[in-house]
Design an enzyme around this catalytic site. Structure first.
Site, PDB file in Angstrom:
ATOM      1  N   THR A 678       0.836  -1.207   0.000  1.00 32.79           N
ATOM      2  CA  THR A 678       0.000   0.000   0.000  1.00 32.79           C
ATOM      3  C   THR A 678       0.869   1.255   0.000  1.00 32.79           C
ATOM      4  OG1 THR A 678      -0.212  -0.407   2.371  1.00 32.79           O
ATOM      5  CG2 THR A 678      -2.131  -0.890   1.003  1.00 32.79           C
ATOM      6  N   LYS A 682       0.835   5.240  -1.803  1.00 28.68           N
ATOM      7  CA  LYS A 682       1.081   6.505  -1.100  1.00 28.68           C
ATOM      8  C   LYS A 682       2.124   7.334  -1.837  1.00 28.68           C
ATOM      9  CE  LYS A 682      -0.112   4.123   3.075  1.00 28.68           C
ATOM     10  NZ  LYS A 682       0.363   3.275   4.173  1.00 28.68           N
TER      11      LYS A 682
END
Ligand code: HBZ
Length: 833
Positions: A678, A682
């Site tokens: 993840t 970002k």
């Protein structure tokens, strides 16, 4: 009901209703009131910590008023709720998030300035809430933000650890763990000493006839530990909806300690019992992607699951609905297998306590649960020794055996000629000792199982859960690609970029509908816009450079290419590949003439991340990174051309500084090992490009942003098995450039030859399981492409803007809609009645 105020008095209540501050004057009043009353201080002894505390209390008041209204409305509506069960919630800081979500950050900024404080200093006082290891825990936190922001009636349930993930110190290049005691002042939680649940452990089961003469199981004896609720309000962005995160803390039953034992002189055993009880919620296990089968961990799991289910069932029973309506009112999501005992616990409640038939109970159970898998790594799949479960939870083991019996009977019917399939899918592994396979139990007890990125969801269907696809059909399995909340990871972490985007799109609506970023593509040729875009990235790099200087003492040039890899340290994530690549770059630079060197692009290689305390190889990797740094950073031939930085104690609040400051970030796991990742999302959302393997969500990021805006390298997941086989059974030659890197390490250039020999042996002598050598050449070549691309700043900025414009898909809001639709069958509540 008895606690509610009678009709005639309610007018008086309404007249006296509290309201939250709106202006900066009102905010200042609240801050001063909290300094003077809640903290018992004055303007003569109010430091930044006190100002932080008072500001937080003022915002907490704000949140809790919204929280009360939200909970009343949700109770009144009585529509279906979602419960997200996660052993980890990696929340980070709460104050900045609360200010932005409530929409009063500017108000607070003005108010604080008036009172003599800078808002950034106040925000910086907060200790991270670090109740998680990495991606899995942070995903839970992003989901809570999205659930509240989208007005879903949803609660999180977790454990209130006294110690979160340890604080990492680097001493002489080695990781040292320091306890993270974060609770000395935590304004964000509300202890609910009246909300408690007795949780039973140990004991035995006997069968007794009930009134109808049917034999029922009674679990008796053993010991009781009390769960106490602590509630953390979760504000949505630009909505009054404020949801709840309920964390359980353990304490001994029967008060603080046993007075009878105490009075009779048995002081030690009375205190010991208290301590044993409190131990349960004492500390977060610091392993990511590894299961070690410790009894205390199983105790934590059952303690949390039993308290949460008791709470959920208690809430359902208030509605006086029929039991078969339970799955229409309640959706429970299992964040990995850690809460799988919830399946058994609900079945137990329904059959043993509520007296339902097995079949109806089981239909309710499977209709209620969904299970998210986060890994295919075999060492991370949870298994518990049958003997341990028997000892700790005797009744649950019986129910597990019954679930397995009925399951295997149906499989046998379906595949009468296949004995092997029974062995493979059984919930009980017939090993020595026998084990309960939690993933199998989670699949059998849920109506949906999902992976967290497309490749990963395909892999679980074709490898570890293949047989279950045959048994249940493909519909039980689905994919929900992970996402991140743009509120924290763009608006909060990168306020200037968020403002620039808002100024071009006309509002901050994109923070609620991230697909609107696509309108930025119309601006990729706008000179002024590109200039501002580049200036913001540079300013973020200056901020990080300053932080690096403060924390490591090393000067880095903010004009250099910032190359970042921050995440948990793990062999499959291949920080070793990165540092070997850095050494290769160093050797290449050293071999150049000064004139040649002048033409090279300066680079800063930035690493950060924790190793599990028991993961020896991961700790060696940290040591090598630091050892390389101390040589390279002090080499006068090299100067600014290469710096190697290890940032201590990587956590959520540091990620908020690091992500906006990268030019390139590394997501370089061996293909097929990183379920999603993840942080890749970002970094790209903050205008950084990525270098990565065809793994996890990198593949979908490539699809969205386009192949020209990402740097992919390395072998594909489909080839990994053959390569591994060849390493073991064929001849295994090491990439020549990598061999030179190894020689340099073995010469002692970076000290500690002995320490690093195991890392080299893993590649050379032990089959190179993570394909470091196979991917090395392609990795180095791709970094050359990165350098070339970066030289053309014009083009680079276009890539950066284009990539951001195409990142809308990776909002956790999109994930939540997919879960709500495809798994939970829940709808948002209107904000006002
Ligand atoms: O979950 C991570 C995956 O490795 C990553 O690819 C994915 O993006 C993310 C969210 O889906 N998994 C973890 O972070 N896992 C753990 O931290 C973990 C913690 C305790 C365990 C096992 C795994 O017992």
């Amino acid at each position: 009901v008895e606690a509610s105020i009678p009709e005639p008095q309610r007018e008086a209540w309404k007249r006296s209703q509290t309201s939250a501050f709106k202006s900066s004057d009102e905010f200042e009043k609240e801050v001063v009131r909290h300094v003077e009353t809640s903290l018992a201080r004055s303007m003569f002894n109010c430091d930044e910590k006190a100002a932080y505390s008072a500001t937080s209390l003022a915002f907490r008041d704000h949140l809790i008023l919204d929280w009360n209204k939200t909970q009343q409305r949700q109770t009144y509506r009585d529509s279906k709720r979602v419960y997200y069960l996660s052993l980890e919630f990696l929340m980070g800081r709460a104050l900045d998030n609360a200010m932005l979500n409530v929409g009063l950050k500017d108000t607070a900024k003005a108010g604080l300035a008036d009172l003599g404080f800078r808002i950034e200093d106040i925000i910086g006082q907060e200790h991270d809430a670090a109740l998680g290891n990495g991606g899995l825990g942070r995903l839970a936190a992003c989901f809570l933000d999205s659930l509240a922001s989208l007005d879903f009636p949803a609660w999180g349930y977790g454990l209130r650890y006294r110690y979160g993930i340890f604080k990492q110190e680097i001493i002489d290049g080695y990781q040292v763990e320091v306890p993270d005691y974060w609770l000395d002042f935590n304004p964000w939680e509300f202890p609910r000493h009246d909300v408690t649940v007795d949780v039973q452990f140990f004991g035995s089961v006997k069968k007794v006839p009930n009134e109808q003469g049917k034999s029922v199981a009674v679990w008796e004896g053993g010991e009781i530990v009390v769960a106490v609720a602590y509630d953390v309000p979760i504000p949505g962005y630009d909505t009054p909806t404020t949801n709840n995160l309920r964390l359980w803390s353990s304490k001994a039953s029967g008060g603080e300690f046993d007075f009878q034992k105490f009075n009779s002189g048995d002081y030690e055993s009375s205190v010991a019992e208290q301590q044993r009880a409190e131990t349960i919620s004492n500390v977060l296990y610091p392993n990511d992607n590894l299961e070690r089968g410790k009894e205390l961990r199983l105790k934590q799991q059952y303690f949390w699951v039993a308290a949460s289910l008791y709470d959920i069932v208690r809430r359902f029973k208030k509605s006086k609905r029929a039991w078969r309506e339970f799955p229409e009112q309640v959706a429970i999501q299992l964040n990995d297998t850690h809460p799988t005992l919830a399946i058994v616990e609900l079945q137990r409640i329904l059959i043993d306590i509520e007296g339902l038939d097995w079949d109806l109970a089981w239909e309710i159970v499977t209709g209620t649960f969904g299970y998210t898998n986060h890994t295919v790594l075999p060492e991370a799949l949870e298994k518990w020794p049958v003997g341990l479960v028997q000892h700790l939870l005797p009744r649950h083991l019986q129910i597990i055996y019954d679930i397995n019996l009925f399951f295997l009977q149906s499989v046998e019917k379906q595949f009468p000629d296949d004995r092997d399939i029974l062995t493979r899918v059984s919930i009980i592994e017939e090993s020595q000792p026998k084990m309960v396979r939690m993933a199998h139990l989670a699949i059998v007890g849920s109506h949906k199982v999902n992976g967290v990125a497309e490749l990963h969801s395909d892999l679980i269907k074709t490898t570890i859960f293949k047989d279950f696809v045959e048994i249940y059909g493909p519909d039980r399995f689905t994919n929900v690609t992970n996402g991140i909340t743009p509120r924290r990871w763009l608006h909060q972490a990168n306020p200037r970029l968020s403002e620039l985007i808002a100024s071009k799109l006309g509002s901050h609506e994109f923070l609620k509908d991230l697909s609107q970023l696509n309108k930025l593509e119309l601006l990729v040729q706008d000179k002024e816009f590109k200039k501002e875009w580049a200036e913001i990235k540079f300013a973020n790099k200056v901020r990080l450079a300053k932080y690096i200087k403060e924390t490591t003492g090393v000067n880095v040039n903010p004009s250099a290419l910032f190359d970042v890899q921050v995440k948990r340290i793990h062999e499959y994530k291949r920080q070793q590949l990165n540092i070997f690549g850095v050494i290769h770059r160093y050797l290449t630079l050293k071999a150049m003439t000064p004139a040649e060197r002048k033409k090279q692009l300066p680079r800063v290689s930035i690493f950060g991340g924790k190793a599990a305390p028991g993961y020896w190889m991961a700790k060696q990797i940290i040591h090598l990174i630091n050892a390389v740094g101390s040589v390279v950073n002090n080499d006068e031939d090299i100067g600014d051309l290469l710096k190697v930085i290890f940032l201590e104690d990587y956590n959520v609040s540091k990620a908020e500084i690091i992500c906006p400051a990268s030019d390139i970030s590394e997501h370089i796991s061996t293909a097929g090992t990183e379920a999603s990742g993840t942080s890749n999302m970002k970094f790209v959302l903050n205008g950084g490009l990525i270098i990565g393997t065809c793994d996890g969500a990198n593949i979908e990021i490539t699809r969205e942003v386009g192949e020209n805006n990402i740097f992919l390298f390395g072998n594909l997941a489909e080839d990994v098995e053959d390569l591994r086989h060849a390493h073991t059974y064929g001849s295994h030659t090491i990439d020549p450039d990598l061999a030179k890197v190894f020689e340099e390490i073995q010469k002692g250039t970076f000290g500690s030859v002995h320490d690093f020999s195991a890392m080299i042996a893993a590649v050379k002598d032990h089959g190179d399981y993570y394909l470091v050598s196979d991917d090395f050449h392609s990795y180095i070549e791709t970094h050359t492409l990165v350098d070339e691309a970066y030289r053309n700043q014009e083009e680079w900025v276009v890539k950066s803007i284009t990539a951001v414009a195409r990142m809308g898909f990776f909002s956790s809001d999109r994930c939540i809609y997919e879960y709500a639709d495809g798994i939970w069958n829940v709808e948002p509540l209107p904000r006002r009645d």
